[in-house]
Design a protein around this motif. Structure first.
Motif, mmCIF file in Angstrom:
data_model
loop_
_atom_site.group_PDB
_atom_site.id
_atom_site.type_symbol
_atom_site.label_atom_id
_atom_site.label_comp_id
_atom_site.label_asym_id
_atom_site.label_seq_id
_atom_site.Cartn_x
_atom_site.Cartn_y
_atom_site.Cartn_z
ATOM 1 N N GLU A 152 -4.817 0.646 -9.484
ATOM 2 C CA GLU A 152 -4.393 0.310 -10.845
ATOM 3 C C GLU A 152 -5.548 0.313 -11.843
ATOM 4 O OE1 GLU A 152 -1.823 -0.508 -13.898
ATOM 5 O OE2 GLU A 152 -1.301 -0.063 -11.815
ATOM 6 N N GLU A 153 -6.726 -0.112 -11.415
ATOM 7 C CA GLU A 153 -7.827 -0.278 -12.369
ATOM 8 C C GLU A 153 -9.163 -0.185 -11.644
ATOM 9 O OE1 GLU A 153 -9.217 -3.511 -15.838
ATOM 10 O OE2 GLU A 153 -7.427 -3.865 -14.622
ATOM 11 N N LEU A 176 -12.227 -2.281 -7.246
ATOM 12 C CA LEU A 176 -11.021 -1.451 -7.188
ATOM 13 C C LEU A 176 -9.808 -2.373 -7.132
ATOM 14 C CD1 LEU A 176 -12.065 1.334 -4.631
ATOM 15 C CD2 LEU A 176 -12.345 1.283 -7.122
ATOM 16 N N ALA A 177 -9.021 -2.380 -8.207
ATOM 17 C CA ALA A 177 -7.832 -3.229 -8.280
ATOM 18 C C ALA A 177 -6.660 -2.482 -7.656
ATOM 19 C CB ALA A 177 -7.533 -3.592 -9.730
ATOM 20 N N GLY A 206 -8.037 1.723 -0.263
ATOM 21 C CA GLY A 206 -9.214 1.312 -1.015
ATOM 22 C C GLY A 206 -10.510 1.777 -0.377
ATOM 23 N N MET A 207 -10.599 1.699 0.940
ATOM 24 C CA MET A 207 -11.813 2.131 1.637
ATOM 25 C C MET A 207 -12.030 3.635 1.475
ATOM 26 S SD MET A 207 -11.418 -0.247 5.067
ATOM 27 C CE MET A 207 -12.729 0.556 5.978
ATOM 28 N N ALA A 208 -10.942 4.404 1.536
ATOM 29 C CA ALA A 208 -11.057 5.857 1.366
ATOM 30 C C ALA A 208 -11.479 6.199 -0.064
ATOM 31 C CB ALA A 208 -9.729 6.524 1.709
ATOM 32 N N PHE A 233 -9.722 -5.481 -4.517
ATOM 33 C CA PHE A 233 -9.010 -6.572 -5.179
ATOM 34 C C PHE A 233 -7.510 -6.336 -5.071
ATOM 35 C CE2 PHE A 233 -7.037 -8.449 -8.962
ATOM 36 C CZ PHE A 233 -7.622 -9.701 -9.035
ATOM 37 N N SER A 234 -6.763 -7.345 -4.659
ATOM 38 C CA SER A 234 -5.309 -7.240 -4.562
ATOM 39 C C SER A 234 -4.674 -7.831 -5.812
ATOM 40 C CB SER A 234 -4.796 -7.982 -3.324
ATOM 41 O OG SER A 234 -3.379 -7.921 -3.259
ATOM 42 N N LYS A 235 -4.007 -6.980 -6.592
ATOM 43 C CA LYS A 235 -3.324 -7.451 -7.792
ATOM 44 C C LYS A 235 -2.015 -8.141 -7.417
ATOM 45 C CE LYS A 235 -3.043 -5.015 -11.479
ATOM 46 N NZ LYS A 235 -3.702 -6.000 -12.372
ATOM 47 N N THR A 236 -1.626 -9.102 -8.229
ATOM 48 C CA THR A 236 -0.366 -9.794 -7.999
ATOM 49 C C THR A 236 0.765 -9.079 -8.737
ATOM 50 O OG1 THR A 236 -0.906 -11.258 -9.850
ATOM 51 C CG2 THR A 236 -1.446 -12.033 -7.641
#
Length: 386
Positions: A152-153, A176-177, A206-208, A233-236
């Motif tokens: 997302e961001e 990395l969101a 995210g790792m890739a 980062f895990s967005k809600t």
């Protein structure tokens, strides 16, 4: 569709440098948030002046250029319009905390990211396609097999070393969101659907993506021989009352485009009072909050609401944010109530935890009461007054 927002992030009507101070020190430290009180000219030439400003205990010194706070060109870019209003601050604050594990505030100064440009980040946030081979989000898929937006961001923070007129980049942190829920429509103007994304998928994606971003950064001459840290980062969900959290981070050493080891993180938010039969993470914390809430409501019954957001790291309470909505506007009322909040907080809330208490009406912030974890006393600011 990429959404861009203003680089000037207004937090409780503080100036951008003061707002950065709140984030960098991890708590609203009023006594150290003023640029005027803390700015120190470190060097000057005919063309530029470097300044630094302190942000409180255990916080980074911020590097200014020509007396101005330098904002990132990618600030506010998001992949979709489904962003919520509570993730942004935690995305920034959490990355600063991660960075402290790699770039000591004693040796590095902070500056918002300057190496990623808008064009590159827009391409990364868009879906991969024939016309956009650099997209980090997957191709759309089909109506029956929809591929969600995972990323997302992107946030960049730069950490520099040096003194006087010589500052150079010493390390970079990238946030990395990753979406935990993606919202989409099967047809234009049709009903909205949502797809949950598991933590395992967030981590794998995210790792890739991190390796691709690091490889791109290594192409820049100034970034070939510095460590690059990436946090996931895990967005809600977009209707969440609390912000998301980082769940993993790792660092690629100098000259490397790969992160050899990822560190797991355990961060949990809780809203108080609990609703829907939810169990408190810590009964003592919940009891202290409820006693605080009852005490101020008994003294000033015309209070619309008191809500607490508590952040736990590895099971320990590290931050308590409380929002108090009032129904009065007179200066003497606000002043009297703020002093009551200050004394009541000291009586009932944890003494070894960072606390921020925002007092305001529906339309405006009226006062702020805050302390850092190491402080025994609360700092108070009444807007339009003290």
């Amino acid at each position: 569709m990429i959404k861009g927002t203003s680089n000037l992030k207004k937090t409780w009507k503080l100036l951008v440098v003061a707002g950065a101070g709140l984030i960098l020190s991890a708590c609203g430290n009023l006594k150290n948030s003023s640029l005027a009180n803390n700015a120190t000219t470190t060097s000057s030439t005919r063309t530029k002046t470097y300044q630094t400003t302190n942000t409180g205990k255990n916080g980074y010194t911020v590097l200014l250029k020509n007396g101005r706070y330098v904002t990132s060109p990618i600030s506010g870019l998001t992949a979709t319009n489904n962003d919520n209003s509570v993730d942004g601050r935690e995305l920034e604050r959490g990355l600063v905390q991660i960075s402290k594990n790699v770039y000591s505030p004693n040796n590095y100064v902070f500056q918002e990211g300057q190496y990623l440009d808008r064009s590159t980040v827009i391409d990364w946030l868009m879906r991969k396609s024939k016309t956009n081979p650099n997209g980090l989000n997957p191709v759309l898929g089909t109506k029956k097999n929809y591929h969600p937006y995972y990323l997302e961001e992107i946030l960049e923070q730069d950490y520099l070393t040096g003194s006087g007129s010589n500052y150079k980049i010493g390390g970079i942190s990238i946030g990395l969101a990753m979406n935990s829920v993606d919202y989409y429509q099967k047809v234009k103007d049709g009903p909205q659907y949502q797809q949950s994304i598991s933590r395992a998928t967030q981590k794998a994606q995210g790792m890739a993506m991190a390796e691709k971003i690091i490889a791109n950064l290594r192409k820049k001459k100034a970034l070939k021989n510095i460590p690059i840290t990436v946090g996931l980062f895990s967005k809600t969900s977009k209707d969440s009352l609390v912000g998301g959290s980082y769940f993993a981070y790792g660092t690629a050493g100098a000259n490397s485009s790969k992160i050899a080891k990822w560190e797991s993180m355990s961060v949990k938010w809780q809203v108080l009072p609990t609703i829907g039969g939810a169990k408190a993470v810590n009964s003592n914390d919940a009891s202290g909050f409820n006693s605080f809430k009852t005490a101020i409501q008994n003294y000033f019954p015309n209070i619309s609401g008191v809500i607490g957001n508590l952040r736990y790291e590895n099971g320990k309470l590290v931050q308590e944010n409380i929002s108090i909505t009032t129904q009065f506007y007179g200066y003497e009322q606000i002043q009297s109530f703020t002093r009551l909040v200050q004394s009541t907080a000291k009586k009932y809330l944890p003494s070894d935890t960072a606390v921020e208490i925002k007092i305001g009406s529906v339309d405006d912030v009226q006062a702020l009461v805050a302390k850092e974890a190491a402080d025994s006393d609360y700092q108070v600011h009444i807007y339009g007054g003290e």
